[in-house]
Design a protein around this motif. Structure first.
Motif, mmCIF file in Angstrom:
data_model
loop_
_atom_site.group_PDB
_atom_site.id
_atom_site.type_symbol
_atom_site.label_atom_id
_atom_site.label_comp_id
_atom_site.label_asym_id
_atom_site.label_seq_id
_atom_site.Cartn_x
_atom_site.Cartn_y
_atom_site.Cartn_z
ATOM 1 N N GLN A 224 52.513 7.142 -0.609
ATOM 2 C CA GLN A 224 52.451 6.030 -1.541
ATOM 3 C C GLN A 224 53.836 5.474 -1.880
ATOM 4 N N LYS A 225 54.747 6.382 -1.963
ATOM 5 C CA LYS A 225 56.030 5.934 -2.474
ATOM 6 C C LYS A 225 56.725 4.988 -1.489
ATOM 7 N N PRO A 226 56.956 3.765 -1.918
ATOM 8 C CA PRO A 226 57.531 2.804 -0.976
ATOM 9 C C PRO A 226 59.033 3.038 -0.763
ATOM 10 N N PHE A 227 59.481 2.474 0.310
ATOM 11 C CA PHE A 227 60.902 2.617 0.638
ATOM 12 C C PHE A 227 61.590 1.271 0.624
ATOM 13 N N ILE A 228 62.848 1.295 0.278
ATOM 14 C CA ILE A 228 63.670 0.083 0.367
ATOM 15 C C ILE A 228 64.938 0.459 1.110
ATOM 16 N N ILE A 229 65.303 -0.367 2.047
ATOM 17 C CA ILE A 229 66.575 -0.114 2.720
ATOM 18 C C ILE A 229 67.625 -1.019 2.104
ATOM 19 N N LEU A 230 68.728 -0.428 1.805
ATOM 20 C CA LEU A 230 69.823 -1.212 1.224
ATOM 21 C C LEU A 230 71.020 -1.117 2.158
ATOM 22 N N ILE A 231 71.426 -2.247 2.669
ATOM 23 C CA ILE A 231 72.638 -2.276 3.501
ATOM 24 C C ILE A 231 73.742 -2.835 2.646
ATOM 25 N N ASP A 232 74.585 -1.957 2.209
ATOM 26 C CA ASP A 232 75.512 -2.341 1.164
ATOM 27 C C ASP A 232 76.695 -3.105 1.714
ATOM 28 N N ASP A 233 77.141 -2.694 2.839
ATOM 29 C CA ASP A 233 78.367 -3.304 3.336
ATOM 30 C C ASP A 233 78.246 -3.402 4.836
ATOM 31 N N LEU A 234 78.291 -4.589 5.326
ATOM 32 C CA LEU A 234 78.222 -4.726 6.780
ATOM 33 C C LEU A 234 79.547 -4.284 7.367
ATOM 34 N N PRO A 235 79.510 -3.749 8.570
ATOM 35 C CA PRO A 235 80.765 -3.293 9.153
ATOM 36 C C PRO A 235 81.740 -4.452 9.326
ATOM 37 N N ALA A 236 82.981 -4.127 9.193
ATOM 38 C CA ALA A 236 84.003 -5.158 9.307
ATOM 39 C C ALA A 236 84.044 -5.681 10.733
ATOM 40 N N ILE A 237 84.282 -6.956 10.839
ATOM 41 C CA ILE A 237 84.351 -7.515 12.183
ATOM 42 C C ILE A 237 85.662 -8.241 12.336
ATOM 43 N N ASN A 238 86.136 -8.210 13.535
ATOM 44 C CA ASN A 238 87.266 -9.084 13.823
ATOM 45 C C ASN A 238 87.088 -9.647 15.219
ATOM 46 N N GLY A 239 87.247 -10.891 15.310
ATOM 47 C CA GLY A 239 87.145 -11.522 16.612
ATOM 48 C C GLY A 239 85.734 -11.956 16.925
ATOM 49 N N LYS A 240 85.640 -12.782 17.929
ATOM 50 C CA LYS A 240 84.368 -13.395 18.265
ATOM 51 C C LYS A 240 83.369 -12.391 18.814
ATOM 52 N N VAL A 241 83.875 -11.470 19.608
ATOM 53 C CA VAL A 241 82.969 -10.570 20.321
ATOM 54 C C VAL A 241 82.186 -9.715 19.341
ATOM 55 N N SER A 242 82.938 -9.113 18.434
ATOM 56 C CA SER A 242 82.251 -8.221 17.501
ATOM 57 C C SER A 242 81.362 -9.018 16.564
ATOM 58 N N TYR A 243 81.781 -10.245 16.289
ATOM 59 C CA TYR A 243 80.944 -11.095 15.459
ATOM 60 C C TYR A 243 79.612 -11.352 16.150
ATOM 61 N N GLY A 244 79.703 -11.627 17.438
ATOM 62 C CA GLY A 244 78.490 -11.864 18.202
ATOM 63 C C GLY A 244 77.577 -10.659 18.203
ATOM 64 N N ARG A 245 78.195 -9.499 18.337
ATOM 65 C CA ARG A 245 77.386 -8.280 18.355
ATOM 66 C C ARG A 245 76.678 -8.074 17.030
ATOM 67 N N LEU A 246 77.435 -8.261 15.970
ATOM 68 C CA LEU A 246 76.851 -8.061 14.654
ATOM 69 C C LEU A 246 75.723 -9.052 14.422
ATOM 70 N N GLN A 247 75.949 -10.253 14.893
ATOM 71 C CA GLN A 247 74.949 -11.282 14.697
ATOM 72 C C GLN A 247 73.659 -10.935 15.433
ATOM 73 N N ARG A 248 73.813 -10.504 16.656
ATOM 74 C CA ARG A 248 72.652 -10.144 17.458
ATOM 75 C C ARG A 248 71.878 -9.021 16.794
ATOM 76 N N CYS A 249 72.686 -8.052 16.356
ATOM 77 C CA CYS A 249 72.123 -6.869 15.752
ATOM 78 C C CYS A 249 71.345 -7.220 14.491
ATOM 79 N N LEU A 250 71.908 -8.093 13.680
ATOM 80 C CA LEU A 250 71.233 -8.491 12.458
ATOM 81 C C LEU A 250 69.987 -9.317 12.765
ATOM 82 N N HIS A 251 70.100 -10.088 13.813
ATOM 83 C CA HIS A 251 68.952 -10.884 14.206
ATOM 84 C C HIS A 251 67.766 -9.977 14.522
ATOM 85 N N LEU A 252 68.038 -8.958 15.306
ATOM 86 C CA LEU A 252 67.005 -7.980 15.625
ATOM 87 C C LEU A 252 66.433 -7.382 14.359
ATOM 88 N N LEU A 253 67.344 -7.047 13.468
ATOM 89 C CA LEU A 253 66.915 -6.392 12.239
ATOM 90 C C LEU A 253 65.978 -7.310 11.461
#
Lengths: 601, 354
Positions: A224-253
């Motif tokens: 019964q007990k529901p769950f909540i996921i809290l993503i407090d701090d997204l990993p730091a990104i620098n540069g286009k590549v890592s930004y793209g990865r994070l974006q893709r990853c969040l999109h999936l999420l």
């Protein structure tokens, strides 16, 4: 490896003679901390005067376990505990008004919705969102991601925590893992472990959620007990590549997650829009929204609710702090409740035993020397609006001014901080500020006041001259450059404010982008064109000055154009004809798309 | 070919305007060695013509076979390399360039490029070591650093290379450079000299000049020979045979300045100032130098002004012209001048007419 971030609390021992009657206070305010990374310097400075021997130099050593990740926040908390402990250590004699060793920040963490000082509506919004999602987990179409943004210390995580406990949900937090230190990394590579970047860890985490849901949730006891996921701090990104990865990853999420998920994004300083990463965050926010996340933006907490919370704490701690003082602290915090509470604790340490309210207030009022408080920042346009609108009191109340000025030079007091302070808050560089003022000042001068307009332009001309004295200096002296920059900005701003004696009544104005910039660009382009075509088109075997070409050759050639010069005309027609009519900037068009609008501030 | 080029005297003997200077130059180069030269004088006075004739005198007709080159230079400046593009005119004996085309990077031009050119020492047919001539235009627009390095270059390569510098005003050339050169002042031609040249051209072209027509052109030319010839040719295209009351077309930008001046006279208000600013931008965008704009604007304003205000207005024009030299963005200072003028004029109008 092993020993890292040793915290040494050492005292300054230079005023051994000064500490006489109230040693404790003297000491509390003068003690200084230092992080030492060097494990060898364990021999911290031993103070000469040891009041009551109660002070201990506490060393929190080696808390890093390579296998287990330690939250940096935990570490910080530990450090803070040290800090708190040692202080309360001193304070034993001073009184028993503080019975807990905790930081107030932790002690007064809101546990229920009522205690939150976030605006009620926002809380309701978030709560409603949760309530919508928590009971029905079968709902396929509903998106399950909530994005909360806001500057730091506005209670983003506190709200989520409080709501979770209110709804009786379990909160699963993702916190960014501790950074890997180089030595640690060296150690683990010897052991054969691969370095995993924080982004990778985050990706793995998202992948896990996507594939398995939360494993513990399905396997353990109460369904019964529901769950909540809290993503407090997204990993730091620098540069286009890592930004793209994070974006893709969040999109999936966003697309796949079935459990209510909250993503917190802290707005960092808005002013540095040139910064690539801050732009990334902005993009990311809008991207998440377009992917179907629901966004709630938290505003800075109002001074009133901060003050309310602070006075509640004061009551809890039985502190005698006046309402004025609380007000000052609340104002200085800039809407950051975390900061306000820490400041309060710090302030109560200082004023604790002396308890003299009056002189404290005096120096709190003097905006510069606040011992705490965040630096307030303004956007450039806000600052420009202040300068241009030039609001002043209607009558001169400060009669104490000892200098008597002629009527021509006397001005009513300004309804704002000193211009230099505002400039500092706006992080503006002198050149753009001067350009913006030049572009816009005429809109703010009264229709009849030609003299005012002249004084303003004259001061701007002075500022430009000052700024120009920087160029062409071969060896830069940054100290001098700094002075010149701030002087020029000051001359421009004060000049503009001084000159505008009859400001137009406040109304809505759009601040235009300086046209000089565009003019300069097209000037440069045209000059280049002239230089480029000089030898081809002008048919003469000498290199003339571009100014001569512009003033003498071009007009004549245009005259002659059609008849005499059939051959060279082809080039020329395009150079000279176009320039005046189409190449010249289209002022109107630019106004529309590039004006940053400000309201009447 | 434009008449300006067509009737440009090719040799020092044929020079019509500055005959005395030309003769002296001729004497100077017949004795083999020639010092560095600095030609200065207002635009359109014939500096360039003299220089080209001088080169011909020195090297014969081969100095006239010039080719235009657009060269890319890579200059190694400490930590970085700077790429510059520069147009040069060169013959076997001389190279002509405009170092100030490189803008604020002119220092590197002077240091590196001139150095390199000066090093390549030509050897003439008799095996005698000759020297190369570098013609540098607009020396007065060079930055201070560039002028300093120019000075060094002059000293170092004086054996193999002669510099001919050309500029409008020698006061903007550093003392050090000036003292290393033979300074030759080229005055603006007088009215009757211009008339002489125009009549000479008219004769060559077989044109009928009404009496006083050439004088009118000369008067409008601002004592610039180039301008006089250009507008002469324009008149020819516009209307021939000439009539005595024929309009001599003025430059389009001058008409524009005239328009600005009448705008200023009509209304004095911040709003009008803003409109004027827009028009000034238009002129600036078209590469009209700001000091010329200011000068012309003052000229137009003074024409319409009451006598007693002239002195004050001139004073402020000079003040802001100076400011403009010190400053960075010309528009700030021109605008300040316009504002000041408006404020003075408005005060005057109120005082006179109430």
């Amino acid at each position: 490896m092993g020993k890292r971030s040793i915290v040494v609390l050492s005292s300054s021992d230079d005023d051994a003679g000064d500490c006489n009657d109230n040693n404790d206070d003297e000491f509390a305010s003068k003690s200084s901390f230092s992080y030492l990374n060097n494990s060898k310097s364990r021999t911290a400075s031993v103070p000469r005067t040891k009041p009551k021997g109660s002070k201990k130099v506490r060393i929190s050593s080696s808390r890093s376990h390579p296998g287990k990740s330690v939250n940096p926040f935990d570490e910080m908390k530990l450090f803070c505990e040290d800090f708190g402990e040692s202080f309360t250590g001193f304070k034993v004699s001073a009184g028993n008004r503080r019975d807990s060793k905790e930081l107030w920040l932790d002690k007064y963490t809101p546990s229920s919705l009522m205690e939150l000082c976030v605006h009620k509506k926002k809380v309701e919004e978030v709560k409603a969102w949760f309530e919508e999602r928590i009971p029905t987990r079968k709902d396929e179409h509903c998106n399950h991601v909530l994005l909360i943004t806001g500057q730091s210390g506005v209670g983003k995580s506190a709200t989520v925590h409080a709501i979770a406990s209110h709804l009786g949900a379990t909160l699963c937090e993702w916190n960014t893992p501790t950074p890997t230190i180089w030595q640690e990394h060296m150690h683990t590579t010897i052991a054969g472990l691969r370095y995993i970047s924080k982004l990778e860890e985050f990706e793995n985490f998202v992948e896990r959620i996507r594939k398995y849901g939360l494993i513990p949730s399905s396997s353990t006891r109460e369904q019964q007990k529901p769950f909540i996921i809290l993503i407090d701090d997204l990993p730091a990104i620098n540069g286009k590549v890592s930004y793209g990865r994070l974006q893709r990853c969040l999109h999936l999420l966003v697309q796949s997650v079935r459990i209510p998920t909250v993503i917190l994004i802290t707005d960092y300083s808005r002013e540095d829009t040139a910064d690539y990463t801050s732009r990334c965050w902005d993009n990311l926010q809008s991207f998440l929204q377009s992917a179907g996340a629901c966004k709630v933006a938290f505003n800075p907490i109002t001074v009133n609710s901060i003050a309310k919370t602070l006075s509640k704490i004061c009551r809890g701690e039985k502190l005698r702090i006046t309402a004025d003082q609380i007000d000052v602290i609340a104002k200085a915090s800039g809407g950051d409740i975390r900061h306000a509470i820490t400041s309060l604790q710090y302030f109560s340490l200082k004023s604790g035993s002396t308890g003299s309210g009056s002189d404290k207030i005096d120096y709190l009022d003097d905006g510069y020397s606040l011992p705490f408080g965040r630096d307030e920042t303004l956007s450039l346009f806000h600052a420009l609006g202040k300068f241009l609108h030039n609001k002043r009191d209607t009558e001169n109340l400060t009669t104490s001014g000892s200098v008597y000025l002629k009527d021509d030079f006397a001005r009513l007091p300004m309804k704002m901080d000193t211009p230099e302070r505002v400039l500092g808050q706006a992080h503006g560089q002198a050149r753009p500020i001067v350009d913006f003022l030049q572009e816009n000042i005429l809109d703010f001068v009264h229709e009849e006041a030609m003299d005012d307009a002249w004084v303003a332009t004259s001061y701007l001309s002075d500022a430009d001259t000052l700024l120009a004295s920087l160029t062409g200096v071969q060896y830069k002296n940054y100290a001098i450059e700094n002075i010149i920059q701030s002087t020029a900005a000051s001359v421009a701003v004060r000049g503009v404010m001084f000159s505008n004696r009859h400001p137009l009544s406040s109304r809505w104005h759009a601040i235009r982008r300086p046209m000089v910039w565009q003019v300069e660009q097209s000037l440069w382009r045209n000059k280049k064109e002239i230089l480029g075509q000089r030898t081809a088109a002008y048919n003469s075997v000498n290199l003339s000055d571009p100014s001569v070409i512009a003033t003498e050759w071009n007009p004549v050639l245009k005259w002659l154009g059609s008849r005499a010069f059939k051959d060279s005309e082809r080039h020329l027609g395009s150079v000279s004809g176009e320039m005046i009519h189409s190449e010249g900037y289209d002022g109107k068009e630019m106004d529309d798309d590039d004006s940053d609008e400000i309201e009447d501030w | 070919m434009l008449w300006v080029d067509k009737y440009r005297p090719k040799t020092l003997d044929k020079v019509l305007v500055h005959e005395d200077v030309a003769q002296n130059l001729k004497k100077l180069v017949t004795e083999q060695d020639c010092p560095h030269l600095l030609f200065y004088g207002p635009p359109g006075s014939g500096k360039k013509t003299l220089i080209m004739a001088l080169l011909r005198q020195m090297f014969g007709a081969s100095a006239e076979k010039v080719k235009v080159e657009n060269k890319n230079w890579k200059v190694d400046a400490g930590s970085r390399t700077i790429e510059l593009e520069l147009t040069t005119l060169s013959s076997t004996h001389h190279v002509e360039l405009n170092p100030s085309d490189a803008g604020f990077q002119d220092r590197y031009i002077v240091q590196e490029i001139i150095k390199e050119m000066a090093k390549n020492r030509p050897i003439d047919t008799k095996g005698k070591k000759g020297f190369k001539v570098l013609v540098l235009n607009e020396v007065d627009k060079l930055s201070r650093e560039a002028q300093h390095s120019l000075r060094r270059t002059m000293e170092k390569y004086s054996a193999s290379c002669r510099l001919i510098l050309c500029c409008d005003s020698s006061s903007k050339v550093t003392e050090a450079v000036r003292s290393r050169c033979l300074n030759i002042r080229v005055n603006a031609p007088k009215g009757d000299e211009i008339v002489k040249v125009l009549e000479f051209i008219g004769k060559k072209e077989g044109l009928q000049l009404p009496s006083g027509f050439a004088a009118r052109i000369a008067e409008k030319s601002n004592r610039s020979l180039r301008r006089a010839i250009l507008s002469f040719e324009t008149c020819r295209v516009q209307q021939y045979p000439f009539t005595n009351n024929q309009v001599i077309p003025s430059m389009d930008w001058e008409e524009y300045v005239f328009e600005i001046a009448s705008d200023i006279m009509k209304e004095q208000s911040p709003k009008r100032l803003f409109q004027v600013r827009g028009k000034l931008y238009e002129l600036l965008v078209n590469c009209i130098p700001p000091e010329i704009i200011l000068k012309r604007l003052l000229y137009e304003l003074l024409k319409k002004l009451d006598f007693e205000l002239k002195h004050e207005v001139c004073h402020w024009a000079a003040y802001y012209e100076h400011r403009m030299r010190l400053g960075q963005k010309a528009i700030f200072h021109i605008e300040a001048f316009v504002a000041k003028f408006m404020s003075i004029y408005k005060g005057f109008l109120i005082a006179t007419f109430g």
